[in-house]
Design an enzyme around this catalytic site. Structure first.
Site, PDB file in Angstrom:
ATOM      1  N   LYS A   1      87.924-149.109 -10.924  1.00 33.71           N
ATOM      2  CA  LYS A   1      87.079-149.439 -12.074  1.00 33.71           C
ATOM      3  C   LYS A   1      86.021-150.502 -11.826  1.00 33.71           C
ATOM      4  O   LYS A   1      86.250-151.488 -11.142  1.00 33.71           O
ATOM      5  CB  LYS A   1      87.965-149.910 -13.235  1.00 33.71           C
TER       6      LYS A   1
ATOM      7  N   TYR B   1      71.899-181.015 -53.674  1.00 26.97           N
ATOM      8  CA  TYR B   1      72.816-180.963 -52.530  1.00 26.97           C
ATOM      9  C   TYR B   1      74.256-180.742 -52.989  1.00 26.97           C
ATOM     10  O   TYR B   1      74.702-181.290 -53.998  1.00 26.97           O
ATOM     11  CB  TYR B   1      72.735-182.270 -51.709  1.00 26.97           C
TER      12      TYR B   1
ATOM     13  N   HIS C   1      69.344-138.009 -31.149  1.00 26.75           N
ATOM     14  CA  HIS C   1      70.726-137.650 -31.552  1.00 26.75           C
ATOM     15  C   HIS C   1      71.682-137.666 -30.354  1.00 26.75           C
ATOM     16  O   HIS C   1      72.658-136.916 -30.329  1.00 26.75           O
ATOM     17  CB  HIS C   1      70.780-136.264 -32.212  1.00 26.75           C
TER      18      HIS C   1
ATOM     19  N   SER D   1      89.509-153.569 -13.003  1.00 25.13           N
ATOM     20  CA  SER D   1      90.727-153.388 -13.795  1.00 25.13           C
ATOM     21  C   SER D   1      91.920-153.914 -13.006  1.00 25.13           C
ATOM     22  O   SER D   1      91.961-153.790 -11.784  1.00 25.13           O
ATOM     23  CB  SER D   1      90.922-151.898 -14.093  1.00 25.13           C
TER      24      SER D   1
ATOM     25  N   LYS E   1      76.366-175.419 -40.500  1.00 33.65           N
ATOM     26  CA  LYS E   1      76.087-175.837 -39.115  1.00 33.65           C
ATOM     27  C   LYS E   1      76.782-175.000 -38.051  1.00 33.65           C
ATOM     28  O   LYS E   1      76.155-174.613 -37.062  1.00 33.65           O
ATOM     29  CB  LYS E   1      76.455-177.312 -38.930  1.00 33.65           C
TER      30      LYS E   1
ATOM     31  N   GLU F   1      79.289-155.195 -22.815  1.00 36.12           N
ATOM     32  CA  GLU F   1      80.211-154.987 -23.936  1.00 36.12           C
ATOM     33  C   GLU F   1      80.344-156.249 -24.778  1.00 36.12           C
ATOM     34  O   GLU F   1      80.417-156.184 -26.010  1.00 36.12           O
ATOM     35  CB  GLU F   1      81.580-154.556 -23.413  1.00 36.12           C
TER      36      GLU F   1
HETATM   37  N1  ARG Z   1      77.399-183.844 -43.439  1.00 38.10           N
HETATM   38  C1  ARG Z   1      76.684-183.362 -44.590  1.00 38.10           C
HETATM   39  C2  ARG Z   1      76.115-181.982 -44.349  1.00 38.10           C
HETATM   40  O1  ARG Z   1      76.126-181.574 -43.263  1.00 38.10           O
HETATM   41  C3  ARG Z   1      75.515-184.245 -44.892  1.00 38.10           C
HETATM   42  C4  ARG Z   1      75.966-185.486 -45.529  1.00 38.10           C
HETATM   43  C5  ARG Z   1      75.838-185.464 -46.989  1.00 38.10           C
HETATM   44  N2  ARG Z   1      77.101-185.703 -47.505  1.00 38.10           N
HETATM   45  C6  ARG Z   1      77.328-186.146 -48.726  1.00 38.10           C
HETATM   46  N3  ARG Z   1      78.552-186.337 -49.055  1.00 38.10           N
HETATM   47  N4  ARG Z   1      76.347-186.346 -49.559  1.00 38.10           N
HETATM   48  O2  ARG Z   1      75.658-181.328 -45.240  1.00 38.10           O
END
Ligand code: ARG
Length: 465
Positions: free
Chosen positions: A291, A325, A157, A285, A333, A298
């Site tokens: 400082k 998909y 604590h 600082s 990504k 941090e």
């Molecule tokens: N750049 C796309 C992705 O990162 C993969 C390509 C697939 N694109 C598509 N229009 N089927 O998911």
């Protein structure tokens, strides 16, 4: 012909703003290495089904090999006019080979390529992160060893609780990082890249041909075992759980890094004054001349928001997506790269940081003089004298209260009064029990052997000694 991989059925040009908006080349170029690797395997498979002659496949392999070399030597500067990394590589092969390159994309889809690329990205970075964690563990262990025999105040604590050995304190963090490393190792062991999903329905290249292509491409390389013909095409192009798992592991590691950072920040403050932070990782600082701020720590603590956010972002993107998909998945990504790069940087710097952190032993000793830290040991001593724990707890509580009221140390209370609390209590027993040596050595449940990390390679331990 269109410079897109899909232009044929379109009469109108893509809206410029939308085109920019939908591009991923500015970040997915980081997957070029893996995308070329898949293409190289694919060329072998295409030759097997007779779509490429051996001469053609040789030319494609050579061209792809040259592009791969540029990527590996950092000469690969993506053309930001390309839609994505797959298009970029296709265009480059076209530049080198002309029409022959048009055959490269036969019987495959970017939907399949992108999963392959991302899996290899996770695999390679997972292994690299494992190594960075081991390095941090080694350096934390080095810090603990350098201060062997040192005690420190333990808290619950955020209130002073009991004295503990500094080795146990540091090794507590090492146990966390060991589990992170083990989690990452399990993840990497269980991760396989599957090929042959096409856009969603599979490809006309047989599993046997794919297997042979993988074998021919990798030869004796053990990485061959990491690629397999797929189990389910729909699942393969829409699977992003591996990214979620990877981001979860990174989120847990980040949480551990943040806790370590917070301990160092707190204990380096004047209020605690246990640690001397290495100047190389602090800033000053612009106004207050005195400082020395723990900015690195941090930032690590603060970046936790981003790392958790990246996980939440992909979880939310994936929620409710219909099979198979969908373009939404392109958005996995940036969070993936962001968490990977951030955690790698943090681990690298934290390893250097912990090697240089200093202990302010005088302040620590002063804090360890607080007798309340040993109240538990005193109560347990009485238990061994036959007093029930409830009574002992109550009795020591009253003794602490008495010393506070009288503004005196327990060790300075005359024997006559100490004995009025319990006959076994006197100045001598108080001195013997109420100190960090007794407190730590009386704990028999801890392993007595040296607390060397399970994950540390033997050679490294010796070197650090
Ligand atoms: N750049 C796309 C992705 O990162 C993969 C390509 C697939 N694109 C598509 N229009 N089927 O998911």
């Amino acid at each position: 012909m269109s410079n897109k991989l899909w232009g044929g059925r379109f009469k109108k040009k893509t809206d410029k703003d939308f085109e920019e908006f939908s591009k991923s080349i500015h970040y997915d170029y980081k997957l070029a290495k893996y995308d070329i690797m898949y293409s190289l395997i694919h060329v072998v498979a295409l030759e097997k089904v007779g779509i490429l002659s051996s001469g053609e496949s040789l030319k494609l392999v050579k061209a792809l090999g040259e592009i791969l070399k540029d990527v590996k030597t950092d000469k690969f500067k993506p053309d930001l006019r390309s839609e994505d990394v797959h298009t970029e590589i296709q265009n480059r092969v076209e530049k080198k080979l002309g029409k022959l390159a048009y055959k490269l994309h036969s019987l495959r889809s970017r939907n399949d390529q992108i999963v392959f690329d991302e899996k290899w990205y996770c695999l390679e970075n997972g292994l690299a992160i494992g190594k960075l964690i081991i390095n941090l563990i080694a350096n934390l262990f080095f810090l603990a060893q350098k201060n062997e025999g040192q005690f420190i105040v333990g808290y619950t604590h955020t209130q002073r609780a009991q004295a503990v050995s500094f080795m146990v304190y540091i090794m507590a963090f090492n146990r966390m990082f060991e589990r992170d490393d083990e989690r990452m190792e399990r993840f990497c062991n269980n991760l396989f890249a599957y090929i042959g999903a096409g856009a969603l329905a599979g490809s006309s290249i047989s599993r046997k041909n794919y297997k042979e292509a993988i074998k021919e491409f990798f030869k004796q390389d053990i990485r061959a075992g990491k690629i397999k013909p797929l189990e389910n095409a729909l699942d393969n192009v829409s699977d992003r759980d591996f990214i979620l798992e990877f981001l979860s592991i990174l989120a847990i590691t980040q949480m551990h890094l943040s806790r370590l950072a917070e301990d160092f920040i707190l204990y380096a403050s004047k209020e605690f004054d246990f640690f001397q932070l290495p100047e190389e990782f602090c800033t000053g600082s612009s106004l207050m001349p005195h400082k020395k701020n723990p900015d690195f720590l941090e930032l690590v603590r603060g970046l936790t928001g981003r790392i958790y956010g990246n996980l939440t972002s992909v979880l939310t993107t994936m929620k409710g997506l219909p099979l198979a998909y969908n373009r939404d998945m392109q958005l996995d990504k940036e969070p993936l790269f962001s968490s990977t790069e951030t955690v790698k940087d943090e681990l690298k710097i934290m390893a250097k940081f912990v090697k240089k952190i200093g202990l302010k032993k005088d302040s620590i000793s002063k804090a360890l003089c607080d007798e309340s830290l040993y109240a538990t040991e005193l109560a347990e001593f009485l238990v061994y004298q036959g007093v029930s724990f409830k009574q002992a707890h109550d009795l020591v509580g009253k003794l602490v209260q008495y010393s506070e009221d009288k503004k005196t140390k327990i060790k300075d209370i005359p024997d006559r009064i100490l004995k009025s609390f319990h006959k076994k209590l006197d100045h001598k027993s108080i001195l013997r029990i109420m100190n960090p040596h007794y407190a730590v050595s009386s704990k028999k449940s801890l392993p007595q052997h040296k607390m060397i990390s399970r994950r540390l390679p033997k050679k490294k331990t010796r070197k650090n000694k």
